[in-house]
Design a protein around this motif. Structure first.
Motif, mmCIF file in Angstrom:
data_model
loop_
_atom_site.group_PDB
_atom_site.id
_atom_site.type_symbol
_atom_site.label_atom_id
_atom_site.label_comp_id
_atom_site.label_asym_id
_atom_site.label_seq_id
_atom_site.Cartn_x
_atom_site.Cartn_y
_atom_site.Cartn_z
ATOM 1 N N ASP A 120 62.698 -15.615 61.574
ATOM 2 C CA ASP A 120 62.122 -16.905 61.955
ATOM 3 C C ASP A 120 61.011 -17.307 60.984
ATOM 4 O O ASP A 120 61.152 -17.162 59.791
ATOM 5 C CB ASP A 120 61.594 -16.843 63.399
ATOM 6 N N GLN A 121 59.902 -17.755 61.520
ATOM 7 C CA GLN A 121 58.762 -18.175 60.699
ATOM 8 C C GLN A 121 57.662 -17.115 60.667
ATOM 9 O O GLN A 121 56.542 -17.391 60.231
ATOM 10 C CB GLN A 121 58.185 -19.487 61.245
ATOM 11 N N ARG A 122 57.982 -15.915 61.095
ATOM 12 C CA ARG A 122 56.966 -14.859 61.206
ATOM 13 C C ARG A 122 56.536 -14.382 59.821
ATOM 14 O O ARG A 122 57.360 -14.172 58.935
ATOM 15 C CB ARG A 122 57.509 -13.695 62.044
ATOM 16 N N ARG A 146 61.787 -18.715 51.576
ATOM 17 C CA ARG A 146 61.117 -19.561 50.579
ATOM 18 C C ARG A 146 61.964 -19.766 49.327
ATOM 19 O O ARG A 146 61.747 -20.715 48.573
ATOM 20 C CB ARG A 146 59.744 -18.989 50.221
ATOM 21 N N ARG A 147 62.943 -18.904 49.123
ATOM 22 C CA ARG A 147 63.806 -19.064 47.956
ATOM 23 C C ARG A 147 65.078 -19.851 48.269
ATOM 24 O O ARG A 147 65.849 -20.160 47.359
ATOM 25 C CB ARG A 147 64.186 -17.683 47.404
ATOM 26 N N LYS A 155 57.177 -23.460 52.961
ATOM 27 C CA LYS A 155 57.610 -22.103 52.620
ATOM 28 C C LYS A 155 56.891 -21.097 53.517
ATOM 29 O O LYS A 155 55.726 -21.294 53.899
ATOM 30 C CB LYS A 155 57.308 -21.784 51.157
ATOM 31 N N VAL A 156 57.601 -20.020 53.838
ATOM 32 C CA VAL A 156 57.010 -18.930 54.633
ATOM 33 C C VAL A 156 56.681 -17.784 53.684
ATOM 34 O O VAL A 156 57.570 -17.198 53.064
ATOM 35 C CB VAL A 156 57.987 -18.448 55.734
#
Length: 436
Positions: A120-122, A146-147, A155-156
């Motif tokens: 997820d966004q962790r 992010r890639r 981006k995370v």
């Protein structure tokens, strides 16, 4: 969910509560190791993986997501009738959910595709991978988002840290199920030590006694061992981890046996030193009683609030006093202790945590270097020893060739301690009586 699986679920929840909703835990099981051709070594699961899942198959990967409706994801080997015919049943995907409490489960073949998405966004990623099996894959998973997003989308950026930092301090305090299994392992090991005492005699081979020890363990469901048995006769006891166990025992010498069973992954660790001929010589008896006094003095200190290092300091004070009184060391015992003159003969520390590992995980000091105080639920060993080599010119001749270690397993309780291994005889009178 079974009562046993409830324990693992509680442990996972306790860990996730300590981390928060921005965290994710990636945890990998151990692989199988090849001994020769298609013959494997007996598989032993990664202890952190087992502690949190109870899952005993190789190669699996677990993902924990605090606060998510599906907080426990398990990747494992799918069912395979041909492989299961040759090497045993697998839980499969359904078993991972129904028998081990996973909220969702997938085949290992899907790991590289699914796991990056499940993060997820962790951003706070904790990795449990003691054998570094996942290697560069983890960074690929962490960087996948992010890639693989458009340049104008958020981006995370993820951080990676070791799971052991959080989990290992938690493992020091044992729950009810763990204490029960340790008790069983220790009880079986005490009975196995009695087998050695009652059969020990000159010219027996160390291997015979090791086999007798293991046979008694098997009678009580301890079908694996937490470490190789140490049955060291005479001068061989100078090697702390001697495990060849293949030499005959000479009359008049001592047998140092450091051995314990393992019950459902939980270890016992008991050391005793027995007279091969049934009675201790005068010199052996004097050194034996000195080591036993050191052990008993340290056990008296084992209670809540006592800092860990006091057990060692207490034992070494008794040892230092005794070595001075016997004329083995010169000066006052305070000088001996301060200068460390006793250390060439006491060699090692006097204990460690005990649990899933025989040298169980967990810190002994905090980040400021302060010794951890003992708490109810801790299980530990206390094991002072004295070792005088047969050719050691630093000690008078009468003491040379004597090596003695005595070790007990201790549970810290709310008001003191319990010596779990008390039924393994350790006074000279008990031992000599049984051998007679």
């Amino acid at each position: 969910m079974s009562n046993q699986q409830h324990h693992y679920q509680q442990r996972r929840q306790r860990l996730m509560d300590a981390l928060g909703s921005d965290a994710a835990v990636i945890l990998t099981a151990y692989p199988e190791r090849t001994r020769s051709k298609n013959i494997h070594y007996r598989f032993v699961q990664d202890k952190d993986f087992y502690y949190l899942t109870g899952f005993e198959e190789p190669d699996a990967v677990a993902l924990l997501r605090p606060g998510h409706p599906q907080s426990f994801i398990l990747f494992s080997r799918p069912k395979d009738p041909d492989q299961e015919t040759s090497f045993g049943a697998r839980a499969g995907i359904e078993g991972a959910i129904n028998d081990f409490g996973a909220d969702a489960a997938y085949s290992l073949d899907e790991l590289d595709v699914r796991l990056p998405e499940l993060l997820d966004q962790r951003t706070d990623i904790l990795l449990g991978d003691e054998q570094e099996r996942l290697g560069h894959k983890v960074w690929q998973w962490c960087n996948y988002q992010r890639r693989n997003t458009r340049f104008d989308q958020p981006k995370v950026y993820r951080r990676l840290r070791p799971l052991a930092e959080v989990l290992h301090p938690m493992r020091v305090i044992k729950d009810e199920m763990e204490i029960g299994r340790i008790r069983h392992a220790v009880s079986a090991s005490c009975l196995a030590h009695r087998q050695v005492i009652t059969h020990l005699k000159p010219e027996m081979n160390e291997a015979e006694l090791s086999s007798l020890f293991n046979l008694e363990l098997a009678r009580h469901g301890c079908v694996s061992d937490p470490y190789p048995n140490i049955l060291a006769g005479g001068e061989r006891a100078m090697c702390l981890h001697y495990d060849h166990n293949n030499q005959p025992l000479d009359a008049g010498t001592l047998l140092l046996i450091d051995a314990g069973g393992e019950y459902r992954h939980y270890a016992a660790d008991i050391t005793r030193t027995y007279p091969v001929s049934g009675r201790y010589t005068e010199e052996q008896a004097i050194i034996y009683d000195l080591v036993l006094d050191a052990l008993n003095a340290a056990i008296e200190q084992a209670k809540p609030g006592t800092p860990w290092n006091r057990l060692y300091d207490t034992a070494m004070e008794v040892i230092s006093r005794g070595l001075v009184e016997l004329g083995i060391l010169q000066g006052s015992w305070e000088q001996v202790l301060k200068q460390g003159s006793h250390k060439p003969f006491s060699v090692h520390k006097t204990g460690h945590w005990l649990g899933l590992d025989v040298h169980d995980v967990g810190p002994y000091q905090d980040e400021q270097g302060r010794w951890r105080p003992l708490e109810a639920g801790m299980v530990l060993t206390i094991e002072p020893g004295l070792y005088f080599g047969a050719t050691d010119l630093r000690v008078p001749e009468r003491w040379r060739g004597i090596a003695i270690r005595i070790e007990d397993d201790i549970l810290i309780t709310a008001d003191g301690n319990q010596v779990l291994s008390k039924s393994a005889p350790k006074t000279r009178e008990e031992i000599e009586s049984l051998m007679s």
